[in-house]
Design a protein around this motif. Sequence first.
Motif, PDB file in Angstrom:
ATOM      1  N   GLY A  60       0.964  -1.209   0.324  1.00  0.00           N
ATOM      2  CA  GLY A  60       0.384   0.040   0.026  1.00  0.00           C
ATOM      3  C   GLY A  60       1.018   1.690  -0.158  1.00  0.00           C
ATOM      4  N   PHE A  61       2.330   1.094  -0.581  1.00  0.00           N
ATOM      5  CA  PHE A  61       3.050   2.449  -0.465  1.00  0.00           C
ATOM      6  C   PHE A  61       2.148   3.645  -1.311  1.00  0.00           C
ATOM      7  CE2 PHE A  61       6.475   5.077  -3.106  1.00  0.00           C
ATOM      8  CZ  PHE A  61       6.855   5.770  -1.696  1.00  0.00           C
ATOM      9  N   ASN A  62       2.597   4.996  -1.079  1.00  0.00           N
ATOM     10  CA  ASN A  62       2.355   5.636  -1.759  1.00  0.00           C
ATOM     11  C   ASN A  62       2.510   7.410  -1.826  1.00  0.00           C
ATOM     12  OD1 ASN A  62       0.347   7.268   0.342  1.00  0.00           O
ATOM     13  ND2 ASN A  62      -0.751   5.891   0.371  1.00  0.00           N
ATOM     14  N   TRP A  63       3.150   8.463  -2.136  1.00  0.00           N
ATOM     15  CA  TRP A  63       3.812   8.864  -2.284  1.00  0.00           C
ATOM     16  C   TRP A  63       2.999  10.179  -1.124  1.00  0.00           C
ATOM     17  CZ3 TRP A  63       8.311   8.802  -4.078  1.00  0.00           C
ATOM     18  CH2 TRP A  63       8.608   7.871  -5.206  1.00  0.00           C
ATOM     19  N   TYR A  64       1.544  10.074  -0.853  1.00  0.00           N
ATOM     20  CA  TYR A  64       1.520  10.982   0.661  1.00  0.00           C
ATOM     21  C   TYR A  64       1.501  10.133   1.482  1.00  0.00           C
ATOM     22  CZ  TYR A  64      -1.514  13.764   3.738  1.00  0.00           C
ATOM     23  OH  TYR A  64      -1.315  14.368   4.830  1.00  0.00           O
ATOM     24  N   ASN A  65       2.175   8.772   1.718  1.00  0.00           N
ATOM     25  CA  ASN A  65       2.559   8.303   3.535  1.00  0.00           C
ATOM     26  C   ASN A  65       3.434   7.774   2.799  1.00  0.00           C
ATOM     27  OD1 ASN A  65      -0.082   8.628   4.891  1.00  0.00           O
ATOM     28  ND2 ASN A  65      -1.376   7.680   3.242  1.00  0.00           N
ATOM     29  N   ASN A  66       4.163   8.883   3.236  1.00  0.00           N
ATOM     30  CA  ASN A  66       5.729   8.426   1.964  1.00  0.00           C
ATOM     31  C   ASN A  66       6.878   7.797   3.490  1.00  0.00           C
ATOM     32  OD1 ASN A  66       8.201   7.791   1.584  1.00  0.00           O
ATOM     33  ND2 ASN A  66       8.294   9.773  -0.201  1.00  0.00           N
ATOM     34  N   ASN A  67       6.512   6.963   3.905  1.00  0.00           N
ATOM     35  CA  ASN A  67       7.273   6.758   5.406  1.00  0.00           C
ATOM     36  C   ASN A  67       8.823   6.571   5.676  1.00  0.00           C
ATOM     37  OD1 ASN A  67       6.478   4.467   4.826  1.00  0.00           O
ATOM     38  ND2 ASN A  67       5.487   3.916   6.928  1.00  0.00           N
ATOM     39  N   ILE A  68       9.043   5.909   4.122  1.00  0.00           N
ATOM     40  CA  ILE A  68      10.438   5.277   3.934  1.00  0.00           C
ATOM     41  C   ILE A  68      11.386   6.625   3.263  1.00  0.00           C
ATOM     42  CG2 ILE A  68      10.406   2.839   3.927  1.00  0.00           C
ATOM     43  CD1 ILE A  68      10.125   3.358   0.304  1.00  0.00           C
ATOM     44  N   ASN A  69      11.084   8.116   3.238  1.00  0.00           N
ATOM     45  CA  ASN A  69      11.499   8.815   2.622  1.00  0.00           C
ATOM     46  C   ASN A  69      11.971   8.525   0.497  1.00  0.00           C
ATOM     47  OD1 ASN A  69      11.728  10.754   5.200  1.00  0.00           O
ATOM     48  ND2 ASN A  69      12.783   9.257   5.552  1.00  0.00           N
ATOM     49  N   ALA A  70      10.951   7.656   0.254  1.00  0.00           N
ATOM     50  CA  ALA A  70      11.707   7.781  -1.187  1.00  0.00           C
ATOM     51  C   ALA A  70      11.334   8.952  -1.865  1.00  0.00           C
ATOM     52  CB  ALA A  70      10.210   6.705  -1.311  1.00  0.00           C
ATOM     53  N   THR A  71      12.098   9.072  -2.849  1.00  0.00           N
ATOM     54  CA  THR A  71      12.134  10.546  -3.894  1.00  0.00           C
ATOM     55  C   THR A  71      11.991   9.995  -5.787  1.00  0.00           C
ATOM     56  OG1 THR A  71      14.347  10.638  -4.945  1.00  0.00           O
ATOM     57  CG2 THR A  71      13.401  11.770  -2.673  1.00  0.00           C
ATOM     58  N   MET A  72      10.747  10.189  -5.734  1.00  0.00           N
ATOM     59  CA  MET A  72      10.073  10.190  -7.539  1.00  0.00           C
ATOM     60  C   MET A  72      11.432  10.171  -8.706  1.00  0.00           C
ATOM     61  SD  MET A  72       6.178  12.167  -7.445  1.00  0.00           S
ATOM     62  CE  MET A  72       5.053  12.076  -6.491  1.00  0.00           C
ATOM     63  N   LYS A  73      11.795   9.305  -9.453  1.00  0.00           N
ATOM     64  CA  LYS A  73      12.603   9.059 -10.786  1.00  0.00           C
ATOM     65  C   LYS A  73      11.502   8.945 -11.708  1.00  0.00           C
ATOM     66  CE  LYS A  73      16.006   6.671 -12.586  1.00  0.00           C
ATOM     67  NZ  LYS A  73      16.643   5.201 -12.555  1.00  0.00           N
TER      68      LYS A  73
END
Length: 264
Positions: A60-73
């Motif tokens: 269920g990962f999404n960019w709003y609840n981004n608790n792994i500090n991922a960035t978009m590529k």
Amino acid sequence: MKVSIVGAGNAGVFTALYYAWYGKNLNLEVDLIYNPEILPERVGQATLLDPPKILWNALGFNWYNNNINATMKSGILYEGWGQVNDKVFHAFPADGMAMHYCPWEMQKHVLDSGVFKVVEGEVDDINSIDSDLIFDCRGKPDDYSEYEELINPINACILGKPKWNVSEAFWSRHVATPDGWTFVIPTHPQSPSHDYCVGYCYNSNITSKEDAQSNFSEMFDVQVKHHVNFKNYVAKNAVVDDRIVLNGNRLFFLDPLESSSTQT
């Protein structure tokens, strides 16, 4: 059928997640065995389009609840490689997004998900594991006698902490240099991988460490954090005894020009 994954680095956690998700209707029993004292790779990683899809589907990962500090590529920017165009952008489809991430944060996120069984412990003899299929994801081998050397123009890298906000970019950068190339992985400042998200790649047989570091500092505004030397190699046999499958750095290592190693 039981599938065991040994090792919890990039290859280990994604292999376990893949089999747990796509095998959920196939009566697969999936577990991951790892030594928590062995830390994952420190360098920021990047993907193509598929890994974010399985993170969304399985966790269920999404960019709003981004608790792994991922960035978009959104693609890959090549700088200084040609005589016609100084910059060439390899764009991904506009309806999809890859990601940059920190292996430490990704490891915790996947291991804590509960979608497969996690066992802490050291595996001394991988043949002793009672499973139908075993993925050996224990990282680079100690003995290279069963490996072939791969030809690559680089065998060393200087890792640096950027003094500018790299997370503003939505693409990885790959910059040609006098000694090889430099990668810039956009990473949030609060992520552990931020200290190691810029890497100056060179050949230590041609360029001295001192010269490489001097050129690195002149071309990029960084704080040098770490020096790495490495072999480029591939296993002679990817499958052992029809049961053990080598994966990740246990299978091969070829430092890539572009940041897409997780996909491989």
